[in-house]
Design a protein around this motif. Structure first.
Motif, PDB file in Angstrom:
ATOM      1  N   LYS A  49      48.627  91.602   1.231  1.00 23.11           N
ATOM      2  CA  LYS A  49      50.217  90.818   1.065  1.00 23.11           C
ATOM      3  C   LYS A  49      51.260  91.571   1.625  1.00 23.11           C
ATOM      4  CE  LYS A  49      52.474  88.029  -2.495  1.00 23.11           C
ATOM      5  NZ  LYS A  49      52.444  87.485  -3.815  1.00 23.11           N
ATOM      6  N   ALA A  50      51.215  92.848   1.423  1.00 25.59           N
ATOM      7  CA  ALA A  50      52.530  93.494   1.883  1.00 25.59           C
ATOM      8  C   ALA A  50      52.425  93.694   3.431  1.00 25.59           C
ATOM      9  CB  ALA A  50      52.490  94.960   1.161  1.00 25.59           C
ATOM     10  N   GLU A  51      51.457  94.002   3.758  1.00 24.28           N
ATOM     11  CA  GLU A  51      50.796  94.045   5.262  1.00 24.28           C
ATOM     12  C   GLU A  51      51.386  92.756   5.944  1.00 24.28           C
ATOM     13  OE1 GLU A  51      47.169  93.933   8.139  1.00 24.28           O
ATOM     14  OE2 GLU A  51      46.835  94.996   6.377  1.00 24.28           O
ATOM     15  N   LYS A  52      50.962  91.658   5.474  1.00 28.36           N
ATOM     16  CA  LYS A  52      51.349  90.259   5.981  1.00 28.36           C
ATOM     17  C   LYS A  52      52.982  90.124   5.948  1.00 28.36           C
ATOM     18  CE  LYS A  52      47.053  87.852   4.978  1.00 28.36           C
ATOM     19  NZ  LYS A  52      46.565  86.852   4.214  1.00 28.36           N
ATOM     20  N   LEU A  53      53.517  90.435   4.926  1.00 24.57           N
ATOM     21  CA  LEU A  53      54.824  90.456   4.729  1.00 24.57           C
ATOM     22  C   LEU A  53      55.794  91.337   5.501  1.00 24.57           C
ATOM     23  CD1 LEU A  53      57.113  89.394   3.192  1.00 24.57           C
ATOM     24  CD2 LEU A  53      57.111  91.159   1.526  1.00 24.57           C
ATOM     25  N   LEU A  54      55.273  92.360   6.044  1.00 24.56           N
ATOM     26  CA  LEU A  54      56.019  93.569   6.850  1.00 24.56           C
ATOM     27  C   LEU A  54      55.791  92.875   8.084  1.00 24.56           C
ATOM     28  CD1 LEU A  54      57.411  96.210   7.268  1.00 24.56           C
ATOM     29  CD2 LEU A  54      55.010  97.385   6.953  1.00 24.56           C
ATOM     30  N   PHE A  55      54.769  92.607   8.389  1.00 21.49           N
ATOM     31  CA  PHE A  55      54.634  92.053  10.217  1.00 21.49           C
ATOM     32  C   PHE A  55      55.330  90.787  10.454  1.00 21.49           C
ATOM     33  CE2 PHE A  55      51.455  95.661   9.958  1.00 21.49           C
ATOM     34  CZ  PHE A  55      51.615  96.176  11.205  1.00 21.49           C
ATOM     35  N   LYS A  56      55.251  90.239   9.425  1.00 18.72           N
ATOM     36  CA  LYS A  56      56.092  88.860   9.483  1.00 18.72           C
ATOM     37  C   LYS A  56      57.682  89.197   9.792  1.00 18.72           C
ATOM     38  CE  LYS A  56      57.089  84.229   7.845  1.00 18.72           C
ATOM     39  NZ  LYS A  56      58.539  84.382   8.061  1.00 18.72           N
ATOM     40  N   THR A  57      58.112  89.971   8.756  1.00 17.63           N
ATOM     41  CA  THR A  57      59.402  90.421   8.900  1.00 17.63           C
ATOM     42  C   THR A  57      59.977  90.906  10.171  1.00 17.63           C
ATOM     43  OG1 THR A  57      59.357  90.907   6.509  1.00 17.63           O
ATOM     44  CG2 THR A  57      61.255  91.813   7.936  1.00 17.63           C
ATOM     45  N   ALA A  58      58.821  91.694  10.673  1.00 17.31           N
ATOM     46  CA  ALA A  58      59.095  92.341  12.062  1.00 17.31           C
ATOM     47  C   ALA A  58      59.032  91.513  13.303  1.00 17.31           C
ATOM     48  CB  ALA A  58      58.023  93.429  12.126  1.00 17.31           C
ATOM     49  N   ARG A  59      58.121  90.817  13.246  1.00 19.17           N
ATOM     50  CA  ARG A  59      58.008  89.292  14.219  1.00 19.17           C
ATOM     51  C   ARG A  59      59.444  88.691  14.172  1.00 19.17           C
ATOM     52  NH1 ARG A  59      52.967  89.054  12.275  1.00 19.17           N
ATOM     53  NH2 ARG A  59      51.246  90.072  13.334  1.00 19.17           N
ATOM     54  N   ASP A  60      59.791  88.401  12.714  1.00 22.94           N
ATOM     55  CA  ASP A  60      60.943  87.648  12.892  1.00 22.94           C
ATOM     56  C   ASP A  60      62.085  88.321  13.535  1.00 22.94           C
ATOM     57  OD1 ASP A  60      59.391  85.460  11.763  1.00 22.94           O
ATOM     58  OD2 ASP A  60      60.090  85.831   9.743  1.00 22.94           O
ATOM     59  N   LYS A  61      62.301  89.630  13.122  1.00 23.19           N
ATOM     60  CA  LYS A  61      63.349  90.228  13.670  1.00 23.19           C
ATOM     61  C   LYS A  61      63.149  90.667  15.243  1.00 23.19           C
ATOM     62  CE  LYS A  61      66.037  91.588  10.241  1.00 23.19           C
ATOM     63  NZ  LYS A  61      67.519  91.337  10.228  1.00 23.19           N
ATOM     64  N   ILE A  62      62.201  90.786  15.722  1.00 25.77           N
ATOM     65  CA  ILE A  62      62.072  90.923  17.204  1.00 25.77           C
ATOM     66  C   ILE A  62      62.489  89.590  18.068  1.00 25.77           C
ATOM     67  CG2 ILE A  62      60.327  91.290  18.880  1.00 25.77           C
ATOM     68  CD1 ILE A  62      59.128  93.533  17.390  1.00 25.77           C
TER      69      ILE A  62
END
Length: 243
Positions: A49-62
Protein backbone atom coordinates in the motif's frame (compact mmCIF):
# COMPACT_ATOMS: atom_id res chain seq x y z
CA UNK A 1 24.00 33.83 -26.59
CA UNK A 2 26.15 32.04 -24.01
CA UNK A 3 25.65 28.31 -23.82
CA UNK A 4 25.45 26.29 -20.64
CA UNK A 5 28.30 23.99 -19.86
CA UNK A 6 27.49 20.36 -19.13
CA UNK A 7 28.58 20.85 -15.51
CA UNK A 8 26.09 23.72 -15.15
CA UNK A 9 23.31 21.51 -16.46
CA UNK A 10 24.30 18.72 -14.11
CA UNK A 11 24.15 21.09 -11.15
CA UNK A 12 20.73 22.36 -12.23
CA UNK A 13 19.46 18.83 -12.75
CA UNK A 14 20.73 17.82 -9.32
CA UNK A 15 19.02 20.84 -7.77
CA UNK A 16 15.73 20.07 -9.50
CA UNK A 17 15.96 16.38 -8.69
CA UNK A 18 16.64 17.19 -5.04
CA UNK A 19 13.71 19.61 -4.84
CA UNK A 20 11.44 17.06 -6.51
CA UNK A 21 12.45 14.25 -4.14
CA UNK A 22 11.90 16.52 -1.13
CA UNK A 23 8.39 17.36 -2.37
CA UNK A 24 7.57 13.71 -3.08
CA UNK A 25 8.73 12.47 0.33
CA UNK A 26 6.92 15.28 2.14
CA UNK A 27 3.59 14.45 0.51
CA UNK A 28 4.17 10.71 0.85
CA UNK A 29 4.93 10.77 4.57
CA UNK A 30 2.09 13.20 5.25
CA UNK A 31 -0.31 10.79 3.54
CA UNK A 32 1.29 7.77 5.24
CA UNK A 33 0.69 9.36 8.62
CA UNK A 34 -2.98 9.89 7.76
CA UNK A 35 -3.22 6.19 6.85
CA UNK A 36 -1.57 5.21 10.17
CA UNK A 37 1.11 3.22 8.36
CA UNK A 38 4.52 2.90 9.99
CA UNK A 39 7.09 1.63 7.51
CA UNK A 40 9.61 0.31 10.01
CA UNK A 41 9.07 -3.45 10.21
CA UNK A 42 5.71 -3.26 8.42
CA UNK A 43 3.93 -6.30 6.95
CA UNK A 44 3.68 -7.03 3.23
CA UNK A 45 0.14 -5.67 2.89
CA UNK A 46 1.01 -2.27 4.33
CA UNK A 47 4.30 -2.18 2.41
CA UNK A 48 2.49 -2.72 -0.91
CA UNK A 49 0.00 0.00 0.00
CA UNK A 50 2.83 2.39 0.87
CA UNK A 51 4.64 1.49 -2.36
CA UNK A 52 1.60 2.32 -4.49
CA UNK A 53 1.10 5.58 -2.61
CA UNK A 54 4.72 6.64 -3.01
CA UNK A 55 4.94 5.97 -6.75
CA UNK A 56 1.56 7.60 -7.41
CA UNK A 57 2.75 10.69 -5.54
CA UNK A 58 5.94 10.70 -7.61
CA UNK A 59 4.14 10.34 -10.95
CA UNK A 60 1.70 13.12 -10.06
CA UNK A 61 4.58 15.42 -9.13
CA UNK A 62 6.52 14.64 -12.31
CA UNK A 63 3.42 15.17 -14.49
CA UNK A 64 3.07 18.66 -13.04
CA UNK A 65 6.63 19.65 -13.98
CA UNK A 66 6.87 22.52 -16.42
CA UNK A 67 7.76 21.62 -20.00
CA UNK A 68 10.97 23.65 -19.84
CA UNK A 69 12.26 21.70 -16.85
CA UNK A 70 15.86 20.60 -17.29
CA UNK A 71 15.13 17.34 -15.46
CA UNK A 72 16.29 14.70 -17.91
CA UNK A 73 14.64 11.44 -18.87
CA UNK A 74 17.34 9.54 -17.00
CA UNK A 75 16.73 11.57 -13.82
CA UNK A 76 13.04 10.68 -14.02
CA UNK A 77 13.97 7.04 -14.48
CA UNK A 78 16.08 7.21 -11.33
CA UNK A 79 12.92 8.16 -9.46
CA UNK A 80 10.40 5.80 -11.09
CA UNK A 81 12.67 2.93 -12.11
CA UNK A 82 15.35 2.25 -14.70
CA UNK A 83 13.84 0.47 -17.72
CA UNK A 84 10.40 0.65 -16.07
CA UNK A 85 11.56 -1.52 -13.18
CA UNK A 86 10.49 0.36 -10.07
CA UNK A 87 12.60 -1.93 -7.91
CA UNK A 88 15.59 -0.28 -9.60
CA UNK A 89 14.79 3.23 -8.39
CA UNK A 90 15.66 5.70 -5.65
CA UNK A 91 12.15 5.50 -4.23
CA UNK A 92 12.07 1.73 -3.93
CA UNK A 93 15.50 1.70 -2.30
CA UNK A 94 14.17 4.29 0.13
CA UNK A 95 11.07 2.23 0.94
CA UNK A 96 13.07 -0.92 1.61
CA UNK A 97 15.61 0.94 3.75
CA UNK A 98 12.84 2.50 5.84
CA UNK A 99 11.13 -0.85 6.28
CA UNK A 100 14.34 -2.62 7.28
CA UNK A 101 15.39 0.01 9.81
CA UNK A 102 15.50 -1.32 13.37
CA UNK A 103 16.57 1.78 15.29
CA UNK A 104 13.16 2.39 16.87
CA UNK A 105 12.84 5.92 15.43
CA UNK A 106 9.49 6.71 13.78
CA UNK A 107 9.19 9.68 11.36
CA UNK A 108 6.87 12.26 12.93
CA UNK A 109 7.36 15.72 11.38
CA UNK A 110 8.19 16.49 7.75
CA UNK A 111 9.54 19.73 6.26
CA UNK A 112 9.15 21.18 9.75
CA UNK A 113 9.43 24.94 9.54
CA UNK A 114 10.55 27.15 12.42
CA UNK A 115 10.84 30.92 12.82
CA UNK A 116 8.90 33.42 10.71
CA UNK A 117 8.12 31.13 7.81
CA UNK A 118 5.32 32.82 5.87
CA UNK A 119 7.08 32.14 2.56
CA UNK A 120 8.18 28.60 3.40
CA UNK A 121 6.06 25.61 2.53
CA UNK A 122 5.93 22.57 4.73
CA UNK A 123 4.72 21.64 8.20
CA UNK A 124 4.05 24.77 10.25
CA UNK A 125 2.16 22.90 12.96
CA UNK A 126 4.65 23.64 15.74
CA UNK A 127 5.70 27.21 15.03
CA UNK A 128 5.04 30.27 12.98
CA UNK A 129 6.51 32.63 15.52
CA UNK A 130 9.96 34.16 15.70
CA UNK A 131 12.59 31.70 16.88
CA UNK A 132 15.62 33.07 18.68
CA UNK A 133 18.94 31.61 19.69
CA UNK A 134 20.48 34.08 22.06
CA UNK A 135 19.83 37.45 20.39
CA UNK A 136 19.75 36.02 16.87
CA UNK A 137 16.45 35.39 15.07
CA UNK A 138 16.64 32.31 12.88
CA UNK A 139 14.36 30.41 10.60
CA UNK A 140 14.60 27.24 8.62
CA UNK A 141 12.98 24.00 7.58
CA UNK A 142 13.95 20.54 8.82
CA UNK A 143 13.46 17.74 6.30
CA UNK A 144 12.37 15.23 8.92
CA UNK A 145 12.16 14.73 12.67
CA UNK A 146 12.06 11.14 13.95
CA UNK A 147 11.01 10.18 17.47
CA UNK A 148 11.91 7.16 19.56
CA UNK A 149 9.20 7.01 22.21
CA UNK A 150 10.79 4.08 24.02
CA UNK A 151 14.06 5.91 24.65
CA UNK A 152 12.54 9.40 24.79
CA UNK A 153 14.86 10.72 22.07
CA UNK A 154 14.61 12.64 18.80
CA UNK A 155 16.68 12.64 15.64
CA UNK A 156 16.74 15.08 12.72
CA UNK A 157 17.15 13.75 9.19
CA UNK A 158 18.49 15.83 6.31
CA UNK A 159 17.97 14.51 2.77
CA UNK A 160 20.91 15.07 0.44
CA UNK A 161 21.78 14.12 -3.12
CA UNK A 162 25.47 14.65 -2.52
CA UNK A 163 25.69 12.22 0.36
CA UNK A 164 28.35 14.40 1.98
CA UNK A 165 28.26 14.96 5.70
CA UNK A 166 29.96 17.67 7.75
CA UNK A 167 33.28 16.82 9.33
CA UNK A 168 33.49 16.29 13.08
CA UNK A 169 35.97 19.15 13.40
CA UNK A 170 33.58 21.56 11.62
CA UNK A 171 30.74 20.58 13.94
CA UNK A 172 32.82 20.99 17.07
CA UNK A 173 34.33 24.31 15.98
CA UNK A 174 30.99 25.80 14.93
CA UNK A 175 31.86 26.04 11.23
CA UNK A 176 28.95 23.75 10.37
CA UNK A 177 25.83 24.96 12.16
CA UNK A 178 22.88 23.65 10.17
CA UNK A 179 22.37 20.24 11.76
CA UNK A 180 23.10 21.31 15.37
CA UNK A 181 20.65 24.18 14.86
CA UNK A 182 18.01 21.81 13.48
CA UNK A 183 18.44 19.44 16.40
CA UNK A 184 18.15 22.25 18.92
CA UNK A 185 15.12 23.78 17.16
CA UNK A 186 13.30 20.45 16.97
CA UNK A 187 13.85 19.77 20.67
CA UNK A 188 12.73 23.24 21.75
CA UNK A 189 9.64 23.33 19.49
CA UNK A 190 8.41 19.97 20.72
CA UNK A 191 9.12 20.89 24.32
CA UNK A 192 7.40 24.29 24.23
CA UNK A 193 4.37 23.39 22.12
CA UNK A 194 3.76 19.71 22.83
CA UNK A 195 5.12 19.70 26.40
CA UNK A 196 7.34 16.71 25.68
CA UNK A 197 11.01 16.89 26.62
CA UNK A 198 12.88 14.54 24.31
CA UNK A 199 16.64 14.16 24.47
CA UNK A 200 18.55 14.77 21.22
CA UNK A 201 19.91 11.51 19.80
CA UNK A 202 21.69 13.04 16.82
CA UNK A 203 21.42 14.06 13.19
CA UNK A 204 21.58 11.99 10.02
CA UNK A 205 22.43 12.79 6.44
CA UNK A 206 20.16 10.62 4.32
CA UNK A 207 21.83 10.26 0.93
CA UNK A 208 19.34 9.83 -1.93
CA UNK A 209 22.01 9.20 -4.53
CA UNK A 210 21.05 6.44 -6.93
CA UNK A 211 24.26 4.42 -6.65
CA UNK A 212 24.19 1.57 -4.16
CA UNK A 213 27.51 2.60 -2.65
CA UNK A 214 26.37 6.13 -1.79
CA UNK A 215 22.70 5.56 -0.95
CA UNK A 216 21.53 5.50 2.66
CA UNK A 217 21.93 6.96 6.13
CA UNK A 218 25.09 8.56 7.43
CA UNK A 219 25.10 9.57 11.10
CA UNK A 220 26.96 12.83 11.73
CA UNK A 221 29.37 13.60 14.54
CA UNK A 222 26.73 14.92 16.90
CA UNK A 223 24.65 12.72 19.14
CA UNK A 224 25.40 9.25 20.40
CA UNK A 225 27.12 7.59 17.46
CA UNK A 226 29.26 4.80 18.91
CA UNK A 227 28.82 6.11 22.47
CA UNK A 228 25.10 5.59 22.45
CA UNK A 229 24.41 6.40 26.04
CA UNK A 230 26.04 9.80 26.08
CA UNK A 231 23.58 11.86 24.04
CA UNK A 232 21.46 13.79 26.42
CA UNK A 233 23.25 16.33 28.53
CA UNK A 234 26.43 16.36 26.47
CA UNK A 235 24.60 17.13 23.22
CA UNK A 236 22.43 19.71 24.92
CA UNK A 237 25.31 21.55 26.52
CA UNK A 238 27.43 21.41 23.36
CA UNK A 239 24.81 22.96 21.11
CA UNK A 240 22.78 25.11 23.46
CA UNK A 241 23.06 28.82 22.53
CA UNK A 242 23.31 29.66 26.20
CA UNK A 243 26.72 27.97 26.61
Amino acid sequence: FPTRRSSDLEELETFELGSLLHAILFEFYTALKRENIILQGTDDKSFIKAEKLLFKTARDKIDKLKLNSSLTFYEKEKILGINDDKRNSILYKFLVAERNSTDGFIPEFFELAFGKVDKLTGDKSLSNEEFEIGDVKVRGKIDRVDINEKDGTIKVVDYKLSGNRPRQSDLQSGLSLQLPLYLYAAKELIKSQLNKDYEPFGAEIYSLKFTQRDFGRKLTGIGRRSEERRVGKECRSRWSPYH
